[in-house]
Write an enzyme that holds these catalytic residues in place. Structure first.
Site, PDB file in Angstrom:
ATOM      1  N   CYS A 107     -17.302  34.570  18.912  1.00 37.04           N
ATOM      2  CA  CYS A 107     -17.257  34.041  20.276  1.00 37.04           C
ATOM      3  C   CYS A 107     -17.403  35.218  21.227  1.00 37.04           C
ATOM      4  O   CYS A 107     -16.496  36.058  21.318  1.00 37.04           O
ATOM      5  CB  CYS A 107     -15.956  33.298  20.549  1.00 37.04           C
ATOM      6  SG  CYS A 107     -15.804  32.764  22.280  1.00 37.04           S
ATOM      7  N   MET A 315     -22.340  30.424  26.375  1.00 35.49           N
ATOM      8  CA  MET A 315     -21.588  31.144  25.361  1.00 35.49           C
ATOM      9  C   MET A 315     -21.976  32.622  25.420  1.00 35.49           C
ATOM     10  O   MET A 315     -23.141  32.957  25.617  1.00 35.49           O
ATOM     11  CB  MET A 315     -21.897  30.600  23.964  1.00 35.49           C
ATOM     12  CG  MET A 315     -21.666  29.093  23.807  1.00 35.49           C
ATOM     13  SD  MET A 315     -23.013  28.086  24.468  1.00 35.49           S
ATOM     14  CE  MET A 315     -24.185  28.183  23.131  1.00 35.49           C
TER      15      MET A 315
END
Length: 391
Positions: A107, A315
Site C-alpha cells: 500500500c 492508490m
C-alpha cells in the site's frame, strides 16, 4: 447470564493511522499473539476479526475497518534484519466480504505512515533521529521485497504531524512526508516485453492495454475504449454492477497475460493485485469535493479501481505505476499525456490532482525505473489497544 464458555477478548497494542488517502490498523510484530507472529491462518483470522471481516452487510460495524478498499487495511512492522534498513513493513489488504487477507502487494499510501509509526514505536535507532530536521526511515517492504525511504519531519525530537501540506482526497492539511520508492519494478517492468498489448476479453472485445510492474502490477486501458471519458467519479462507476463486472473481466484477463495467475477465475482470490486503471488526455472536471480541476492543470487523467471499486482518489502504488508508465515512450499513459519525454507527471484523479516524479531508463534488459518519489502525509488517529475475540 455470564459463562466461562466464551473466553474474554484479547487486548493487543495497536495504532490507528492515516497514511495518504488510506487508513489502517498498525501493529508492532512483537505485540501480536505468538500464533499470529508468523504468516498463516492464525494471523489472517486475527486481522480479519480486527477489521470486522467478512461482513455480508458491507459496513464493518463490528470492527476497525471502514468497509472500503482504502480503510480495510492492516500493517505489521518490526525491526529489520536487512542490512541498511531500519524496519520491515508487511501490508495486509483485508477483504470486506470474503474471509481472506491479500498479501500480494504494497500500500503506497500507508507507506508514508510506516516511518512515523516506526519512530513512535521505538523501532528506529535514536542515533539516526535528528532533534530537528528530517529523519530518513529505511523501510524494507516485505510483500514485494523492495526498499522505501520515508522522509519524516522532526521537531524537538518528535515526529511533526501537523502542517500546511494539502493532499487532494484528505480533508485537513498535515506535515509533508516524502516517500521514495527505490527500484519499484518487480521483475520485468513490462512482463510481456511490450509497452502495449491486446487483451481479448469475453463479452467486451479486444482492448489495447499497457501491463506494467512498477509499484504494483497495473493494467492501463484507454478510457474511450470502454465508453468513458476519464472524468468519472465514484458514483459513475460504483453504482453500476455491470460496469464493475466488466472491469473485473478485463482485470482477470490482464492478470493472466501478466503471468500473475493461470486462469481468469483465480482473480477472485487475488483482489489486491493487479490494479486496473483507465486513462484519457487532459480535460476539465469537478472533483468529488466540488473543486474544479482545469485541463491545463494536469498532463493526463487517470481513474483506478481497487478491490473491485473505483478508488476515491489514487492508490499510492498505482501512482508509482502511473509515473513509471508516463516516462516510457509509447505506453498508453505516455500517449495520453502527450507523448512527451518526462521525469514527472501530474495526473487528475477523482479527488483532484497529484504530481509524482520518476526516473526511468532503457537498458539492455529493458526499461527500468530507478526511483519514484511522491509527497504524502500521515498522522496517528488513535493509539492504545484493540480488543478482539481470538483463540
Amino acid at each position: 447470564m455470564a459463562s466461562n464458555a466464551y473466553p474474554p477478548q484479547l487486548k493487543i497494542p495497536a495504532t490507528y493511522m492515516r497514511g495518504g488517502t488510506s487508513k489502517g490498523v498498525f501493529f508492532n510484530l512483537d505485540d501480536l499473539p505468538p500464533p499470529a507472529q508468523v504468516p498463516g491462518d492464525a494471523r489472517d483470522r486475527l486481522l480479519l476479526r480486527v477489521i470486522g471481516s467478512p461482513d455480508p452487510y458491507g459496513k464493518h460495524t463490528d470492527g476497525m475497518g471502514g468497509a472500503t478498499s482504502s480503510t480495510s487495511k492492516t500493517v505489521i512492522v518490526s525491526r529489520s534484519e536487512k542490512p541498511d534498513h531500519d524496519v520491515d513493513y508487511l501490508f495486509g489488504q483485508v477483504s470486506i466480504d470474503k474471509p481472506f487477507v491479500d498479501w500480494s502487494g504494497n500500500c503506497g499510501n500507508l507507506s508514508a505512515a510506516v516511518g512515523p509509526f516506526a519512530i513512535h514505536a521505538g523501532l528506529v535507532d535514536k542515533t539516526r533521529l535528528p532533534e530537528n530536521g528530517t529523519a530518513t526511515v529505511r523501510v524494507w517492504q516485505a510483500n514485494i521485497g523492495k526498499t522505501l525511504l520515508v522522509h519524516v519531519p522532526m521537531v524537538n525530537g518528535d515526529v511533526q504531524e501537523t502542517g500546511d501540506f494539502e493532499l487532494d482526497g484528505v480533508t485537513f492539511p498535515a506535515a509533508e512526508i516524502r516517500v521514495d520508492f527505490v527500484a519499484p519494478g518487480e521483475g520485468a517492468m513490462f512482463p510481456t516485453g511490450n509497452v502495449i498489448d491486446q487483451l481479448e476479453v469475453p463479452g467486451v472485445g479486444t482492448l489495447d492495454a499497457t501491463l506494467i510492474n512498477a509499484g504494483i502490477p497495473t493494467i492501463f486501458i484507454n478510457a474511450g475504449s470502454m465508453g468513458f471519458t476519464g472524468t468519472e467519479l465514484q458514483p459513475d462507476i460504483n453504482g453500476n454492477a455491470d460496469t464493475l463486472a466488466m472491469f473485473e473481466r478485463v482485470r482477470a484477463v490482464g492478470a493472466v497475460k501478466m503471468g500473475l495467475i493461470n486462469e481468469p477465475e483465480e482473480a477472485a482470490l487475488r483482489q489486491h493485485t493487479p490494479k486496473i486503471a483507465f486513462v484519457a488526455g487532459p480535460a476539465a472536471y469537478l472533483a468529488a469535493s466540488g473543486k474544479p480541476v482545469a485541463g491545463n492543470e494536469v498532463d493526463v487523467l487517470v481513474r483506478a479501481l481497487s478491490m473491485g471499486r473505483l478508488h476515491h482518489a489514487m492508490m499510492g502504488t498505482a501512482a508509482v505505476a502511473i509515473a513509471a508508465a508516463a516516462c516510457v515512450p509509447g505506453t498508453l499513459v505516455n500517449l495520453a499525456a502527450g507523448r512527451e519525454e518526462r521525469e514527472r507527471v501530474t495526473f487528475g484523479h477523482p479527488s483532484g490532482t497529484l504530481t509524482v516524479g520518476a526516473s526511468a531508463r532503457n537498458t539492455e534488459q529493458g526499461w527500468r525505473v530507478d526511483t519514484v518519489s511522491m509527497s504524502r502525509s500521515a498522522r496517528i488517529l488513535m493509539e492504545g489497544v484493540v480488543r478482539v475475540p481470538f483463540e
